[in-house]
Write a protein that holds these residues in place. Structure first.
Motif, short mmCIF file in Angstrom:
data_model
loop_
_atom_site.label_atom_id
_atom_site.label_comp_id
_atom_site.label_asym_id
_atom_site.label_seq_id
_atom_site.Cartn_x
_atom_site.Cartn_y
_atom_site.Cartn_z
N ARG A 182 -55.75 -10.54 25.21
CA ARG A 182 -55.76 -9.12 25.57
C ARG A 182 -54.54 -8.40 25.02
O ARG A 182 -54.63 -7.27 24.53
CB ARG A 182 -55.81 -8.98 27.09
CG ARG A 182 -57.16 -9.34 27.71
CD ARG A 182 -57.09 -9.29 29.22
NE ARG A 182 -58.38 -9.62 29.82
CZ ARG A 182 -58.56 -9.83 31.12
NH1 ARG A 182 -57.54 -9.71 31.96
NH2 ARG A 182 -59.77 -10.13 31.59
N VAL A 183 -53.38 -9.05 25.09
CA VAL A 183 -52.18 -8.44 24.54
C VAL A 183 -52.29 -8.28 23.04
O VAL A 183 -51.91 -7.24 22.47
CB VAL A 183 -50.94 -9.29 24.92
CG1 VAL A 183 -49.69 -8.76 24.23
CG2 VAL A 183 -50.75 -9.29 26.42
N LEU A 184 -52.81 -9.30 22.36
CA LEU A 184 -52.98 -9.21 20.91
C LEU A 184 -53.95 -8.09 20.53
O LEU A 184 -53.70 -7.34 19.57
CB LEU A 184 -53.48 -10.55 20.37
CG LEU A 184 -52.48 -11.72 20.38
CD1 LEU A 184 -53.17 -12.99 19.92
CD2 LEU A 184 -51.30 -11.41 19.47
N ARG A 188 -53.05 -4.78 18.43
CA ARG A 188 -53.77 -4.47 17.19
C ARG A 188 -54.33 -3.05 17.20
O ARG A 188 -54.32 -2.35 16.18
CB ARG A 188 -54.92 -5.48 17.01
CG ARG A 188 -55.70 -5.30 15.71
CD ARG A 188 -54.82 -5.49 14.51
NE ARG A 188 -55.53 -5.20 13.28
CZ ARG A 188 -54.97 -5.19 12.07
NH1 ARG A 188 -53.67 -5.45 11.96
NH2 ARG A 188 -55.66 -4.92 11.00
N ARG A 189 -54.77 -2.59 18.35
CA ARG A 189 -55.31 -1.23 18.44
C ARG A 189 -54.23 -0.17 18.29
O ARG A 189 -54.52 0.97 17.89
CB ARG A 189 -56.02 -1.05 19.77
CG ARG A 189 -57.28 -1.88 19.93
CD ARG A 189 -57.99 -1.56 21.22
NE ARG A 189 -58.45 -0.17 21.22
CZ ARG A 189 -59.09 0.39 22.26
NH1 ARG A 189 -59.31 -0.33 23.35
NH2 ARG A 189 -59.48 1.64 22.20
N LEU A 190 -52.98 -0.53 18.60
CA LEU A 190 -51.89 0.44 18.45
C LEU A 190 -51.44 0.62 17.00
O LEU A 190 -50.77 1.60 16.69
CB LEU A 190 -50.69 0.01 19.30
CG LEU A 190 -50.89 0.07 20.83
CD1 LEU A 190 -49.66 -0.47 21.53
CD2 LEU A 190 -51.19 1.50 21.28
N ASP A 212 -56.97 -11.38 10.91
CA ASP A 212 -55.61 -11.30 11.48
C ASP A 212 -55.61 -11.67 12.96
O ASP A 212 -54.71 -12.39 13.43
CB ASP A 212 -55.07 -9.88 11.30
CG ASP A 212 -54.79 -9.55 9.85
OD1 ASP A 212 -54.70 -10.49 9.05
OD2 ASP A 212 -54.68 -8.36 9.52
N LEU A 213 -56.61 -11.20 13.70
CA LEU A 213 -56.67 -11.54 15.13
C LEU A 213 -56.90 -13.03 15.34
O LEU A 213 -56.29 -13.65 16.23
CB LEU A 213 -57.79 -10.74 15.80
CG LEU A 213 -57.47 -9.28 16.13
CD1 LEU A 213 -58.71 -8.59 16.70
CD2 LEU A 213 -56.32 -9.18 17.11
N LEU A 214 -57.77 -13.64 14.54
CA LEU A 214 -58.02 -15.08 14.68
C LEU A 214 -56.76 -15.89 14.34
O LEU A 214 -56.43 -16.86 15.03
CB LEU A 214 -59.17 -15.49 13.77
CG LEU A 214 -60.57 -15.01 14.18
CD1 LEU A 214 -61.61 -15.42 13.15
CD2 LEU A 214 -60.94 -15.56 15.55
#
Length: 281
Positions: A182-184, A188-190, A212-214
């Motif tokens: 959730r923090v990641l 990422r959305r910011l 990138d998220l993975l």
């Protein structure tokens, strides 16, 4: 100025985190809860009728009241889920079946709709049962309970202790990884996004963000695993996780008797007075 209605923040799913309390449900042996869940699961698998479902729902509600589970632990149900349930109920109605209701000159069979409602109620009851165990059981008590329940399998040279440690570590790591993800995702959305005009460029950007998220998630999982390994080593090794003394107490046998009486009465009513109403395929 026009007043804007503020949206209430959605409540997230709270799993594998016990609700603070010192009730009789919290003090129950973790193995007793696992056995009760397994027994109820077998009952509802072979006899998924309205009476057993209602009896189990009554047990879940009574246990939640005794455990003083607050309403805040229940997640916010999204609107799209209600839409899917309504669409499923509508399509299930087209299956027809008894009973048949006459609306003017049109006869509508409600058999498919009743089956859909029964399956939905069964799913909700099982989710509530699992959530109740999660909200009243400390994760540290799972491994000793599993080791105690699997003690007869040691004669077959089955590594019960290793299985118990694996289950305990998985349950302990699951909430931490969810919070890290959730923090990641929020971070990422910011990040500012490039304004792409073409659809192909947007697909490439979406694929790059997913990669990138993975990669970040794998890195976080490895870092958490390393920290957990160091903590386990400092506390004497993985064998200490399942070495605690764990056995049923008098209150557990009382709960066993109550659950067996309620489920047995519901099963007797389902098979005799109300008839078998299992789901037929």
């Amino acid at each position: 100025m026009t007043a804007r209605t503020e949206r209430k923040p959605r409540r997230q799913v709270v799993l594998l985190r016990p609700v603070p309390g010192d009730t009789v449900i919290h003090r129950m042996w973790a193995g007793a809860k696992l056995l009760i869940v397994a027994g109820i699961g077998v009952l509802l698998t072979f006899y998924p009728g309205w009476v057993p479902i209602g009896a189990v729902a009554l047990l879940v509600v009574a246990a939640a009241v005794l455990a003083r589970i607050p309403r805040g632990v229940l997640p916010t149900i999204p609107r799209w889920l209600w839409v899917l349930l309504a669409l499923g109920a509508l399509t299930a109605t087209f299956a027809g079946g008894s009973p048949v209701v006459s609306v003017g000159s049109v006869e509508v069979g409600l058999g498919g709709l009743l089956n859909f409602l029964r399956i939905t109620a069964l799913s909700i009851v099982l989710l509530g049962l699992g959530g109740l165990v999660s909200w009243t059981t400390n994760v540290a008590d799972i491994a000793p309970a599993v080791a105690t329940l699997g003690r007869p399998l040691r004669a077959l040279r089955i590594p019960v202790d290793d299985w118990a440690v694996t289950i305990a570590l998985a349950l302990r790591a699951f909430p931490m990884l969810i919070e890290e993800f959730r923090v990641l995702y929020a971070a990422r959305r910011l990040r500012p996004r490039d304004v792409d005009v073409t659809r192909r460029a947007r697909r490439r950007q979406w694929a790059a963000e997913l990669i990138d998220l993975l990669a970040a998630a794998i890195t976080v999982a490895l870092r958490r695993a390393d920290e957990m390994g160091d903590a386990i080593t400092a506390r004497g090794g993985a064998g200490q996780i399942s070495a605690a003394v764990s056995r049923p107490q008098r209150r557990d046998w009382i709960v066993f008797a109550i659950v067996a009486a309620v489920c047995g009465t519901a099963l007797a009513l389902e098979l005799t007075v109300l008839g078998t109403s299992g789901i037929r395929t």
